[in-house]
Every structure is written in structure tokens, then in C-alpha cells.
Scaffold this motif. Structure first.
Motif, PDB file in Angstrom:
ATOM      1  N   VAL A  74       0.870  -1.175   0.000  1.00  0.00           N
ATOM      2  CA  VAL A  74       0.000   0.000   0.000  1.00  0.00           C
ATOM      3  C   VAL A  74       0.906   1.223   0.000  1.00  0.00           C
ATOM      4  O   VAL A  74       1.799   1.345   0.841  1.00  0.00           O
ATOM      5  CB  VAL A  74      -0.932   0.024   1.225  1.00  0.00           C
ATOM      6  N   PHE A  75       0.676   2.114  -0.961  1.00  0.00           N
ATOM      7  CA  PHE A  75       1.551   3.266  -1.138  1.00  0.00           C
ATOM      8  C   PHE A  75       0.880   4.531  -0.618  1.00  0.00           C
ATOM      9  O   PHE A  75      -0.333   4.715  -0.768  1.00  0.00           O
ATOM     10  CB  PHE A  75       1.889   3.452  -2.623  1.00  0.00           C
ATOM     11  N   ASP A  76       1.682   5.391  -0.025  1.00  0.00           N
ATOM     12  CA  ASP A  76       1.193   6.698   0.407  1.00  0.00           C
ATOM     13  C   ASP A  76       1.184   7.615  -0.807  1.00  0.00           C
ATOM     14  O   ASP A  76       2.234   7.997  -1.323  1.00  0.00           O
ATOM     15  CB  ASP A  76       2.111   7.258   1.495  1.00  0.00           C
ATOM     16  N   ALA A  77      -0.019   7.950  -1.275  1.00  0.00           N
ATOM     17  CA  ALA A  77      -0.137   8.814  -2.451  1.00  0.00           C
ATOM     18  C   ALA A  77      -0.173  10.287  -2.060  1.00  0.00           C
ATOM     19  O   ALA A  77      -0.622  11.137  -2.830  1.00  0.00           O
ATOM     20  CB  ALA A  77      -1.389   8.448  -3.251  1.00  0.00           C
ATOM     21  N   ARG A  78       0.278  10.576  -0.849  1.00  0.00           N
ATOM     22  CA  ARG A  78       0.374  11.942  -0.333  1.00  0.00           C
ATOM     23  C   ARG A  78      -0.981  12.626  -0.386  1.00  0.00           C
ATOM     24  O   ARG A  78      -1.912  12.212   0.277  1.00  0.00           O
ATOM     25  CB  ARG A  78       1.455  12.713  -1.095  1.00  0.00           C
ATOM     26  N   SER A  79      -1.136  13.669  -1.174  1.00  0.00           N
ATOM     27  CA  SER A  79      -2.400  14.417  -1.179  1.00  0.00           C
ATOM     28  C   SER A  79      -3.534  13.650  -1.837  1.00  0.00           C
ATOM     29  O   SER A  79      -4.668  14.117  -1.866  1.00  0.00           O
ATOM     30  CB  SER A  79      -2.206  15.757  -1.895  1.00  0.00           C
ATOM     31  N   LYS A  80      -3.248  12.449  -2.381  1.00  0.00           N
ATOM     32  CA  LYS A  80      -4.275  11.655  -3.060  1.00  0.00           C
ATOM     33  C   LYS A  80      -4.668  10.417  -2.256  1.00  0.00           C
ATOM     34  O   LYS A  80      -5.172   9.443  -2.808  1.00  0.00           O
ATOM     35  CB  LYS A  80      -3.780  11.228  -4.449  1.00  0.00           C
ATOM     36  N   GLY A  81      -4.433  10.423  -0.952  1.00  0.00           N
ATOM     37  CA  GLY A  81      -4.810   9.281  -0.129  1.00  0.00           C
ATOM     38  C   GLY A  81      -3.798   8.162  -0.237  1.00  0.00           C
ATOM     39  O   GLY A  81      -2.599   8.389  -0.343  1.00  0.00           O
ATOM     40  N   ASP A  82      -4.279   6.896  -0.197  1.00  0.00           N
ATOM     41  CA  ASP A  82      -3.379   5.768  -0.377  1.00  0.00           C
ATOM     42  C   ASP A  82      -3.748   5.022  -1.655  1.00  0.00           C
ATOM     43  O   ASP A  82      -4.807   5.248  -2.239  1.00  0.00           O
ATOM     44  CB  ASP A  82      -3.396   4.829   0.839  1.00  0.00           C
ATOM     45  N   ALA A  83      -2.858   4.131  -2.094  1.00  0.00           N
ATOM     46  CA  ALA A  83      -3.084   3.428  -3.356  1.00  0.00           C
ATOM     47  C   ALA A  83      -2.349   2.103  -3.333  1.00  0.00           C
ATOM     48  O   ALA A  83      -1.416   1.899  -2.548  1.00  0.00           O
ATOM     49  CB  ALA A  83      -2.604   4.278  -4.534  1.00  0.00           C
ATOM     50  N   SER A  84      -2.784   1.190  -4.191  1.00  0.00           N
ATOM     51  CA  SER A  84      -2.102  -0.094  -4.355  1.00  0.00           C
ATOM     52  C   SER A  84      -2.330  -0.576  -5.782  1.00  0.00           C
ATOM     53  O   SER A  84      -3.236  -0.105  -6.477  1.00  0.00           O
ATOM     54  CB  SER A  84      -2.630  -1.124  -3.347  1.00  0.00           C
ATOM     55  N   TRP A  85      -1.498  -1.510  -6.219  1.00  0.00           N
ATOM     56  CA  TRP A  85      -1.676  -2.074  -7.553  1.00  0.00           C
ATOM     57  C   TRP A  85      -2.974  -2.881  -7.599  1.00  0.00           C
ATOM     58  O   TRP A  85      -3.341  -3.527  -6.622  1.00  0.00           O
ATOM     59  CB  TRP A  85      -0.517  -2.998  -7.915  1.00  0.00           C
ATOM     60  N   TYR A  86      -3.659  -2.844  -8.718  1.00  0.00           N
ATOM     61  CA  TYR A  86      -4.853  -3.661  -8.914  1.00  0.00           C
ATOM     62  C   TYR A  86      -4.953  -4.021 -10.389  1.00  0.00           C
ATOM     63  O   TYR A  86      -4.392  -3.335 -11.252  1.00  0.00           O
ATOM     64  CB  TYR A  86      -6.120  -2.920  -8.462  1.00  0.00           C
ATOM     65  N   LYS A  87      -5.659  -5.096 -10.672  1.00  0.00           N
ATOM     66  CA  LYS A  87      -5.865  -5.514 -12.059  1.00  0.00           C
ATOM     67  C   LYS A  87      -7.221  -5.003 -12.524  1.00  0.00           C
ATOM     68  O   LYS A  87      -8.253  -5.380 -11.970  1.00  0.00           O
ATOM     69  CB  LYS A  87      -5.811  -7.038 -12.188  1.00  0.00           C
ATOM     70  N   PRO A  88      -7.256  -4.130 -13.542  1.00  0.00           N
ATOM     71  CA  PRO A  88      -8.549  -3.600 -14.007  1.00  0.00           C
ATOM     72  C   PRO A  88      -9.380  -4.676 -14.682  1.00  0.00           C
ATOM     73  O   PRO A  88      -8.855  -5.687 -15.161  1.00  0.00           O
ATOM     74  CB  PRO A  88      -8.141  -2.504 -15.000  1.00  0.00           C
ATOM     75  N   LYS A  89     -10.669  -4.443 -14.710  1.00  0.00           N
ATOM     76  CA  LYS A  89     -11.583  -5.376 -15.355  1.00  0.00           C
ATOM     77  C   LYS A  89     -11.280  -5.435 -16.851  1.00  0.00           C
ATOM     78  O   LYS A  89     -11.078  -4.406 -17.496  1.00  0.00           O
ATOM     79  CB  LYS A  89     -13.032  -4.923 -15.137  1.00  0.00           C
ATOM     80  N   GLU A  90     -11.241  -6.639 -17.395  1.00  0.00           N
ATOM     81  CA  GLU A  90     -10.967  -6.789 -18.824  1.00  0.00           C
ATOM     82  C   GLU A  90     -12.123  -6.220 -19.642  1.00  0.00           C
ATOM     83  O   GLU A  90     -13.291  -6.347 -19.281  1.00  0.00           O
ATOM     84  CB  GLU A  90     -10.751  -8.259 -19.171  1.00  0.00           C
ATOM     85  N   ASN A  91     -11.773  -5.562 -20.749  1.00  0.00           N
ATOM     86  CA  ASN A  91     -12.788  -4.973 -21.618  1.00  0.00           C
ATOM     87  C   ASN A  91     -12.269  -4.956 -23.047  1.00  0.00           C
ATOM     88  O   ASN A  91     -11.145  -5.389 -23.321  1.00  0.00           O
ATOM     89  CB  ASN A  91     -13.149  -3.560 -21.141  1.00  0.00           C
ATOM     90  N   ASP A  92     -13.099  -4.456 -23.947  1.00  0.00           N
ATOM     91  CA  ASP A  92     -12.755  -4.477 -25.370  1.00  0.00           C
ATOM     92  C   ASP A  92     -12.020  -3.226 -25.833  1.00  0.00           C
ATOM     93  O   ASP A  92     -11.746  -3.079 -27.029  1.00  0.00           O
ATOM     94  CB  ASP A  92     -14.029  -4.647 -26.216  1.00  0.00           C
ATOM     95  N   GLU A  93     -11.720  -2.312 -24.915  1.00  0.00           N
ATOM     96  CA  GLU A  93     -11.004  -1.100 -25.302  1.00  0.00           C
ATOM     97  C   GLU A  93      -9.594  -1.452 -25.773  1.00  0.00           C
ATOM     98  O   GLU A  93      -8.883  -2.225 -25.133  1.00  0.00           O
ATOM     99  CB  GLU A  93     -10.909  -0.130 -24.116  1.00  0.00           C
ATOM    100  N   VAL A  94      -9.197  -0.862 -26.888  1.00  0.00           N
ATOM    101  CA  VAL A  94      -7.836  -1.060 -27.382  1.00  0.00           C
ATOM    102  C   VAL A  94      -6.875  -0.155 -26.614  1.00  0.00           C
ATOM    103  O   VAL A  94      -5.758  -0.557 -26.277  1.00  0.00           O
ATOM    104  CB  VAL A  94      -7.765  -0.769 -28.894  1.00  0.00           C
ATOM    105  N   TYR A  95      -7.325   1.058 -26.326  1.00  0.00           N
ATOM    106  CA  TYR A  95      -6.528   1.990 -25.531  1.00  0.00           C
ATOM    107  C   TYR A  95      -6.755   1.719 -24.045  1.00  0.00           C
ATOM    108  O   TYR A  95      -7.794   1.197 -23.641  1.00  0.00           O
ATOM    109  CB  TYR A  95      -6.916   3.435 -25.847  1.00  0.00           C
ATOM    110  N   ASN A  96      -5.781   2.084 -23.245  1.00  0.00           N
ATOM    111  CA  ASN A  96      -5.883   1.969 -21.794  1.00  0.00           C
ATOM    112  C   ASN A  96      -6.133   3.360 -21.214  1.00  0.00           C
ATOM    113  O   ASN A  96      -5.253   4.227 -21.260  1.00  0.00           O
ATOM    114  CB  ASN A  96      -4.587   1.393 -21.217  1.00  0.00           C
ATOM    115  N   PHE A  97      -7.336   3.573 -20.697  1.00  0.00           N
ATOM    116  CA  PHE A  97      -7.708   4.863 -20.126  1.00  0.00           C
ATOM    117  C   PHE A  97      -7.671   4.788 -18.602  1.00  0.00           C
ATOM    118  O   PHE A  97      -8.088   3.797 -18.017  1.00  0.00           O
ATOM    119  CB  PHE A  97      -9.121   5.261 -20.569  1.00  0.00           C
ATOM    120  N   PHE A  98      -7.205   5.879 -17.983  1.00  0.00           N
ATOM    121  CA  PHE A  98      -7.233   5.980 -16.529  1.00  0.00           C
ATOM    122  C   PHE A  98      -8.496   6.720 -16.077  1.00  0.00           C
ATOM    123  O   PHE A  98      -8.476   7.465 -15.102  1.00  0.00           O
ATOM    124  CB  PHE A  98      -5.996   6.735 -16.024  1.00  0.00           C
TER     125      PHE A  98
END
Length: 449
Positions: free
Chosen positions: A9-33
Motif C-alpha cells: 500500500v503506497f502513500d499517495a500523499r495528497s491523493k490518499g493511499d493506493a495499491s496495484w490492482y488488475k482492471p476489469k478486462e474490456n474491449d477497449e484497445v486503448y488503456n484509459f485511466f
């Protein structure tokens, strides 16, 4: 950047905390955040692990939006100097894949827009790479140095082609310069595009066409001073040019401040000289507004919205005139429904859901979001609008599965953790709610404090 473990679990400073996760698979060719948009401006990371059965030299192709840095086994192979959007394969690098596990890490930074990227792997002939697999389980890889990876940027083939055309005798120099400008635009090289256009304009100082290309660049770079100066220049030197008329048309406040005769004359000229079929019904509608003839306004609005060439964005905007001018929400709903039945557009969904809910057709609005969710179940923007509507309607328990779906899509979410706590309070599960409020407090970004 150097920690690939899901357990951290990473300290994202002003953005709270965060960790790696696997996004749900979809048909998008591009990877959007896009699911990260609740945190606004910030740094985004994505990683994948490429298993190569041998040491091999390959090509890595990149398209991106946002300041982007690409690492291969922790060695930087791409470091963009701007956040401009590029198209597919804007950048190509030859790199060494080591035998075994290779980590590709994407670091993307934006000032609030949604960053994205697309990466493709090819062999040295330009064919899709076949000799590899992807794993999210085996993350033990050997760090490489720049010398190990040996990244070499391959010049964009279209850029090379049109640069060569400029040096050939009997070639169409102006066409080649325009095509090179478009290549620069599509590969995010706005500085090069501006330099090319300025040099080109020395031979044609009065060319409104070249100036219109410069306007496109200044719009993308956000250079407001240069943009306004150039717009004024075009309006002053070439008032009959279609772009001059379009600029005046877009400045509706100033346009409607003209006296009635000049207003009518200006709009009739726009309808005559701007070669868009929808311009004539649009100017007719504007003229009817100045006349303040409500019967004619309604007739002209009906004609305008029946025009098949009218862009979707304008259809949405003009459909609201039924509501604002004539207090006729049903007519607005009918227009939006008609568009929605023939094509999918998220902006249409938002507006249509608003008007349905406003007219006590909340379940119909909910169904709109549910239909969108069937197509894009990985998109938390849809889920957010759906959950807000359910909460507004007092359906807190019904919202919980959709909140959980959003958290499955983006486990690091602050917004949906708090929405879940809110829903749990409303259905009497206060102890569970406290747990989620505490989690929300840990994740709460600076903007929410």
C-alpha cells in the motif's frame, strides 16, 4: 515505481493511499485511466509483465495522452516532454527483451484530463510479436540498465516520408508541408508544427488557411495570447473568410449585441459563405430569436433539429431550447430519445437522464444508466451517475451492488467507499458504515479536506 507487488500500500500523499490492482478486462484497445478521474490531476501508473522464451530484439510502439514515461525492466525508454495527445504508434523504439520476465511500467501525469496510452509489441519486420506471453502472477524480474535495454527511437515513417518529399524536385511542396503539419499534429509535436507553419507563412503572409492551422496548434497548446492575437488578425485582414465568419458565429454574445439590421446581414452572409448545410437553419433560428416571434422560433427550431447534418453536440444544446424558451421538457426529451435510439453518446445519456428525472420518470433515467452499464460495466463514471440517482431517490440498498461493482473496478476509490458508508447509514448498518468512513478518511484526497 520500483515496487511491483500487489500486497504493498503506497502513500499517495495528497491523493490518499493506493495499491496495484488488475482492471476489469474490456474491449477497449486503448488503456484509459478514466476511473482515476475522481482524484483529479496527478500521477498514474500501469504495469504488465511480458514473458519471453529467449533474448530478443523487438519494437515497442506507443500512443499516449499526458506526460508519459515508459520503463522496461526499470530502464527509461521513453520520456515525453509534453502532455499532448498522440495517435496510435506515434513513437517506436527498438529494445531488448530479456529471456524470462520483463516488466513494462507506464507513468502518466496530467493536469486534470484523463490520460491514456496504447502499447504494441512487434518484431523487427513490423509484424505483431508472437513469441511472448503476458503474466500478472510472476513478477520476479531482473532490473536492466539502459545499456542492457539499448533503446533506439525509430523515426516516424510518415514524418520521414513527407520530409523527403520536401526535398524532391517536382513535388507539391505546399501539399507536403500541410501533410507534414498533420503528422506533427498527430504525433504531439506541436512545437515542430508551429515552427513549420511560421516558416511556411513567410512565403504566404496573408494566407488565412495557414493561419487557421496555427490556430489549431495554439488551441492544443493552450496559448491564449497567441490564439486571440491570431484570431483578431484573421478577422481584420480576411473578414469574408469562412473561419472569420465562424469565429464571429461562435462569439454569440457579441453577435447578439449588434443592431438588428447588421445582425441579420451578418447571419445571412454566414449562411451563404459557410459551407455547412446546417448553417442556414441555424442562422434562421437565431434571426427568429432576435425578432422575438415565438411561433416562428418554434418552427425554425423544429426545422433545425430535423437537420441530419447538425452535429450531436449542437443537437443537445439546441434541444434544451424547447425547455428554456417554451417550457416544454417533453419536446426536449423526444429529441434526445430520438438521437439515443440511433447512436450511443454519453453526453446524450446524461442530458436525457436529467430531463427524465426532472419529469418524475426516475426509473426510466435509471434504466438509461443500466443500459449503458451493460455495454461498459468497467466505467465508473456510469456507476457514479447511477448511484447518485439511486441515493437521490432514496434507494440506498439497491445502490450497494453497483457501489461494490465500482470498487471492484477501482479498489483505490475514495468516492465509492464514502458512498457505501452513506448507504449503509441509511439502511441502519451503522457499525459497518463506520468501517467504511474510516477507510474513506485514510483515502481522502487533499481536495476533499
Amino acid at each position: 515505481e520500483n515496487n511491483a507487488s500487489d500486497d504493498s500500500v503506497f502513500d499517495a500523499r495528497s491523493k490518499g493511499d493506493a495499491s496495484w490492482y488488475k482492471p476489469k478486462e474490456n474491449d477497449e484497445v486503448y488503456n484509459f485511466f478514466s476511473n482515476h478521474s475522481e482524484y483529479g490531476a496527478g500521477v498514474h501508473y500501469a504495469q504488465t509483465f511480458v514473458i519471453s522464451p529467449k533474448n530478443q530484439r523487438i519494437r515497442l510502439r506507443l500512443g499516449k495522452g499526458g506526460y508519459t514515461r515508459i520503463y522496461l525492466n526499470d530502464a527509461i525508454i521513453h520520456d515525453s516532454k509534453n502532455q499532448f495527445i498522440t495517435e496510435l504508434d506515434a513513437f517506436t523504439y527498438e529494445v531488448n527483451l530479456q529471456k524470462g520476465v520483463n516488466r513494462i511500467l507506464v507513468k502518466s501525469v496530467t493536469n486534470g484530463t484523463v490520460p491514456f496510452f496504447i502499447i504494441r509489441l512487434e518484431d523487427l519486420t513490423g509484424s505483431p510479436l508472437k513469441d511472448y506471453t503476458i503474466s500478472f502472477e510472476n513478477r520476479i524480474y531482473e532490473q536492466n540498465s539502459i545499456a542492457d535495454v539499448d533503446p533506439i527511437e525509430i523515426p516516424n515513417e510518415f514524418e520521414v516520408y513527407f520530409k523527403n518529399k520536401l526535398n524532391k524536385k517536382n513535388s507539391d511542396i505546399n501539399l507536403s508541408k500541410f501533410c507534414l503539419f498533420k503528422v506533427y499534429l498527430r504525433t504531439g509535436k506541436l512545437s515542430e508544427a508551429i515552427e513549420l507553419l511560421k516558416e511556411w507563412s513567410k512565403n504566404y503572409p496573408n494566407s488565412s488557411f495557414i493561419k487557421s492551422c496555427l490556430l489549431e496548434c495554439y488551441n492544443k497548446t493552450g496559448d491564449e495570447d497567441a490564439l486571440k492575437k491570431l484570431e483578431s488578425n484573421i478577422l481584420r485582414l480576411d473578414p469574408e473568410y469562412y473561419l472569420s465568419l465562424m469565429l464571429e458565429f461562435e462569439n454569440s454574445d457579441e453577435l447578439f449585441n449588434l443592431d438588428i439590421q447588421e445582425f441579420n446581414s451578418k447571419l445571412n452572409k454566414m449562411a451563404e459563405l459557410i459551407d455547412y448545410p446546417f448553417m442556414k437553419p441555424t442562422t434562421d433560428f437565431f434571426i427568429s430569436i432576435r425578432k422575438n416571434d415565438r411561433i416562428e422560433m418554434r418552427e425554425k427550431l423544429d426545422v433545425l433539429l430535423s437537420d441530419q447534418t447538425l452535429p450531436i453536440g449542437l443537437k443537445v444544446a439546441f434541444s434544451e431550447f424547447y425547455s428554456t424558451f417554451f417550457n416544454d421538457d417533453i419536446a426536449t426529451i423526444d429529441v434526445l430519445k430520438n438521437i439515443n435510439s440511433s447512436q450511443y453518446d454519453w453526453e446524450i445519456i446524461i442530458y436525457l437522464a436529467y430531463y427524465l428525472n426532472k419529469n418524475n420518470k426516475t426509473e426510466k433515467a435509471i434504466e438509461l444508466y443500466l443500459d449503458s452499464l451493460e455495454k461498459f460495466d468497467y466505467d465508473n463514471n456510469i456507476l457514479y451517475n447511477l448511484v447518485l440517482l439511486l441515493h437521490e431517490s432514496g434507494e440506498f440498498e439497491r445502490s450497494l451492488p453497483y457501489i461494490d461493482q465500482a470498487l471492484n473496478n477501482f479498489p483505490n476509490s475514495y468516492v465509492f467507499v464514502k458512498l457505501k458508508a452513506d448507504a449503509l447509514v441509511q439502511i441502519g448498518k451503522k457499525m459497518e458504515a463506520i468501517e467504511f468512513y474510516n477507510l474513506a478518511l485514510n483515502r481522502r484526497p487533499f481536495e476533499y479536506q
